[in-house]
Design an enzyme around this catalytic site. Structure first.
Site, PDB file in Angstrom:
ATOM      1  N   HIS A  18      45.564  43.148  38.053  1.00  0.00           N
ATOM      2  CA  HIS A  18      44.186  42.986  37.574  1.00  0.00           C
ATOM      3  C   HIS A  18      43.916  43.977  36.450  1.00  0.00           C
ATOM      4  O   HIS A  18      44.754  44.832  36.165  1.00  0.00           O
ATOM      5  CB  HIS A  18      43.173  43.079  38.718  1.00  0.00           C
ATOM      6  CG  HIS A  18      43.048  44.411  39.387  1.00  0.00           C
ATOM      7  ND1 HIS A  18      44.094  45.048  40.021  1.00  0.00           N
ATOM      8  CD2 HIS A  18      41.980  45.244  39.528  1.00  0.00           C
ATOM      9  CE1 HIS A  18      43.668  46.198  40.530  1.00  0.00           C
ATOM     10  NE2 HIS A  18      42.394  46.350  40.244  1.00  0.00           N
ATOM     11  N   HIS A  29      41.695  46.464  35.888  1.00  0.00           N
ATOM     12  CA  HIS A  29      41.101  47.798  36.002  1.00  0.00           C
ATOM     13  C   HIS A  29      42.013  48.861  35.369  1.00  0.00           C
ATOM     14  O   HIS A  29      43.227  48.841  35.573  1.00  0.00           O
ATOM     15  CB  HIS A  29      40.815  48.144  37.468  1.00  0.00           C
ATOM     16  CG  HIS A  29      39.583  47.476  37.988  1.00  0.00           C
ATOM     17  ND1 HIS A  29      39.367  47.266  39.334  1.00  0.00           N
ATOM     18  CD2 HIS A  29      38.501  46.961  37.347  1.00  0.00           C
ATOM     19  CE1 HIS A  29      38.189  46.659  39.496  1.00  0.00           C
ATOM     20  NE2 HIS A  29      37.662  46.456  38.306  1.00  0.00           N
ATOM     21  N   ASP A  42      42.742  51.907  36.012  1.00  0.00           N
ATOM     22  CA  ASP A  42      43.625  52.721  36.857  1.00  0.00           C
ATOM     23  C   ASP A  42      44.859  51.937  37.317  1.00  0.00           C
ATOM     24  O   ASP A  42      45.669  52.449  38.100  1.00  0.00           O
ATOM     25  CB  ASP A  42      42.862  53.315  38.062  1.00  0.00           C
ATOM     26  CG  ASP A  42      42.330  52.267  39.012  1.00  0.00           C
ATOM     27  OD1 ASP A  42      41.836  51.218  38.547  1.00  0.00           O
ATOM     28  OD2 ASP A  42      42.413  52.487  40.234  1.00  0.00           O
ATOM     29  N   HIS A  43      45.010  50.709  36.835  1.00  0.00           N
ATOM     30  CA  HIS A  43      46.215  49.912  37.094  1.00  0.00           C
ATOM     31  C   HIS A  43      46.899  49.459  35.811  1.00  0.00           C
ATOM     32  O   HIS A  43      47.983  48.879  35.879  1.00  0.00           O
ATOM     33  CB  HIS A  43      45.877  48.674  37.936  1.00  0.00           C
ATOM     34  CG  HIS A  43      45.348  49.022  39.283  1.00  0.00           C
ATOM     35  ND1 HIS A  43      46.113  48.998  40.435  1.00  0.00           N
ATOM     36  CD2 HIS A  43      44.126  49.456  39.662  1.00  0.00           C
ATOM     37  CE1 HIS A  43      45.386  49.396  41.458  1.00  0.00           C
ATOM     38  NE2 HIS A  43      44.166  49.679  41.023  1.00  0.00           N
ATOM     39  N   HIS A  89      38.067  41.021  44.329  1.00  0.00           N
ATOM     40  CA  HIS A  89      37.887  42.391  43.805  1.00  0.00           C
ATOM     41  C   HIS A  89      37.522  42.289  42.316  1.00  0.00           C
ATOM     42  O   HIS A  89      36.578  42.928  41.860  1.00  0.00           O
ATOM     43  CB  HIS A  89      39.171  43.158  44.021  1.00  0.00           C
ATOM     44  CG  HIS A  89      39.208  44.547  43.452  1.00  0.00           C
ATOM     45  ND1 HIS A  89      38.442  45.571  43.946  1.00  0.00           N
ATOM     46  CD2 HIS A  89      39.920  45.082  42.422  1.00  0.00           C
ATOM     47  CE1 HIS A  89      38.690  46.674  43.253  1.00  0.00           C
ATOM     48  NE2 HIS A  89      39.581  46.399  42.314  1.00  0.00           N
ATOM     49  N   ASP A 113      44.546  45.530  44.309  1.00  0.00           N
ATOM     50  CA  ASP A 113      43.386  46.026  45.053  1.00  0.00           C
ATOM     51  C   ASP A 113      42.693  44.929  45.853  1.00  0.00           C
ATOM     52  O   ASP A 113      41.476  44.980  46.052  1.00  0.00           O
ATOM     53  CB  ASP A 113      42.361  46.651  44.089  1.00  0.00           C
ATOM     54  CG  ASP A 113      42.818  47.987  43.540  1.00  0.00           C
ATOM     55  OD1 ASP A 113      43.892  48.467  43.945  1.00  0.00           O
ATOM     56  OD2 ASP A 113      42.091  48.554  42.700  1.00  0.00           O
ATOM     57  N   HIS A 163      46.819  51.287  46.205  1.00  0.00           N
ATOM     58  CA  HIS A 163      46.395  52.671  46.449  1.00  0.00           C
ATOM     59  C   HIS A 163      46.863  53.155  47.816  1.00  0.00           C
ATOM     60  O   HIS A 163      47.013  52.357  48.749  1.00  0.00           O
ATOM     61  CB  HIS A 163      44.854  52.778  46.444  1.00  0.00           C
ATOM     62  CG  HIS A 163      44.211  52.593  45.105  1.00  0.00           C
ATOM     63  ND1 HIS A 163      43.977  53.626  44.241  1.00  0.00           N
ATOM     64  CD2 HIS A 163      43.746  51.470  44.500  1.00  0.00           C
ATOM     65  CE1 HIS A 163      43.382  53.166  43.136  1.00  0.00           C
ATOM     66  NE2 HIS A 163      43.223  51.851  43.276  1.00  0.00           N
TER      67      HIS A 163
HETATM   68 ZN   LIG Z   1      40.794  47.675  40.991  1.00  0.00          ZN
END
Ligand SMILES: [Zn+2]
Length: 251
Positions: A56, A58, A60-61, A114, A133, A171
């Site tokens: 996805h 985001h 942080d990915h 998400h 996530d 995570h």
């Molecule tokens: Zn995420």
């Protein structure tokens, strides 16, 4: 015929995965928010990265996608709807598409909830799913762009995979997820046991997540483990899932 799966700790509690087809030497990286630890692991293994897989958009990915794509001259794959917002995006995927990695093939599952462009990569032969996530060990992602119904459908889709499929999520949230699971189902012995195991592993945690060793990692679990312990996969209706998600947000 082995698919080697390396867990690379990134940022504060993220998992980046390096997949290496041991027959062909071809490798792929799943969800890279920072380049340095990934490059270091790739070079240590002498792996030849041929594609970057995103679950996805985001940051942080995905923040390191452009830098890594440029370094290795490789495509960045993600859901077609994330064309305009996934860093480095080059190739769009949809439900049922197949992604080749040497002698292995991943199936794409579209699991929006998400985010509305979230996908998972299922390596059937290697019994592994990379689910970002959406499904966590003992939990699920927040509903930023989706509804409880959408997450319920995603849990059903992932839950239909064979029980021995290993769950590689985005995570290291397992201990806190299982504390919530024990609150939801205080009589569930499988939850209590999983929480004890997670606590024992996390007690060995390095001060800096970047230095984490496999000993302290609670990921992967399996789809069977999630059926036994995960309050979101165990929710009987979308409404029950939604109520649990709202309670977890406040927990
Ligand atoms: Zn995420």
């Amino acid at each position: 015929m082995t698919l080697r799966i390396e867990r690379i700790p990134t940022l504060k509690d993220n998992y980046t995965y390096l997949l290496v087809c041991e027959e062909s030497g071809e490798a792929a990286v799943v969800d890279a928010p920072e380049a340095e630890p990934v490059v270091r692991r790739v070079e240590a293994l002498g792996a030849r990265v041929v594609k970057l897989l995103s679950t996805h958009h985001h940051p942080d990915h995905s923040m390191a996608n452009p830098e890594l794509a440029k370094r290795w001259g490789v495509p960045v794959l993600g859901h077609v709807s994330d064309r305009a917002r996934l860093p480095g995006f080059s190739d769009g995927l949809e439900e049922g598409d197949r992604v080749e990695l040497g002698s292995h093939t991943a199936r794409v599952l579209f699991i929006p909830a998400h985010t509305r462009g979230h996908i998972a990569y299922v390596f059937d032969r290697a019994r592994a799913v990379f689910c970002g996530d959406t499904l966590f060990a003992g939990g699920c992602g927040r509903l930023f762009e989706g509804t409880p119904e959408m997450m319920f459908d995603a849990m059903a889709k992932l839950g239909a995979l064979p029980g021995d499929t290993r769950v590689f999520c985005g995570h290291e949230y397992t201990e806190s997820n299982l504390r919530f699971a024990a609150h939801v189902e205080p009589e569930n012995a499988a939850v209590r046991e999983a929480l004890e195991r997670a606590r024992a592993r996390r007690a060995k945690a390095a001060a800096d997540w970047h230095d984490a060793t496999p000993d302290e990692m609670t990921v992967p679990t399996t789809i069977a483990d999630e059926h036994a312990t995960n309050p979101f996969m165990r929710a009987k209706t979308a409404a029950e899932l939604g109520a649990r998600r709202a309670a977890k947000d406040r927990f």
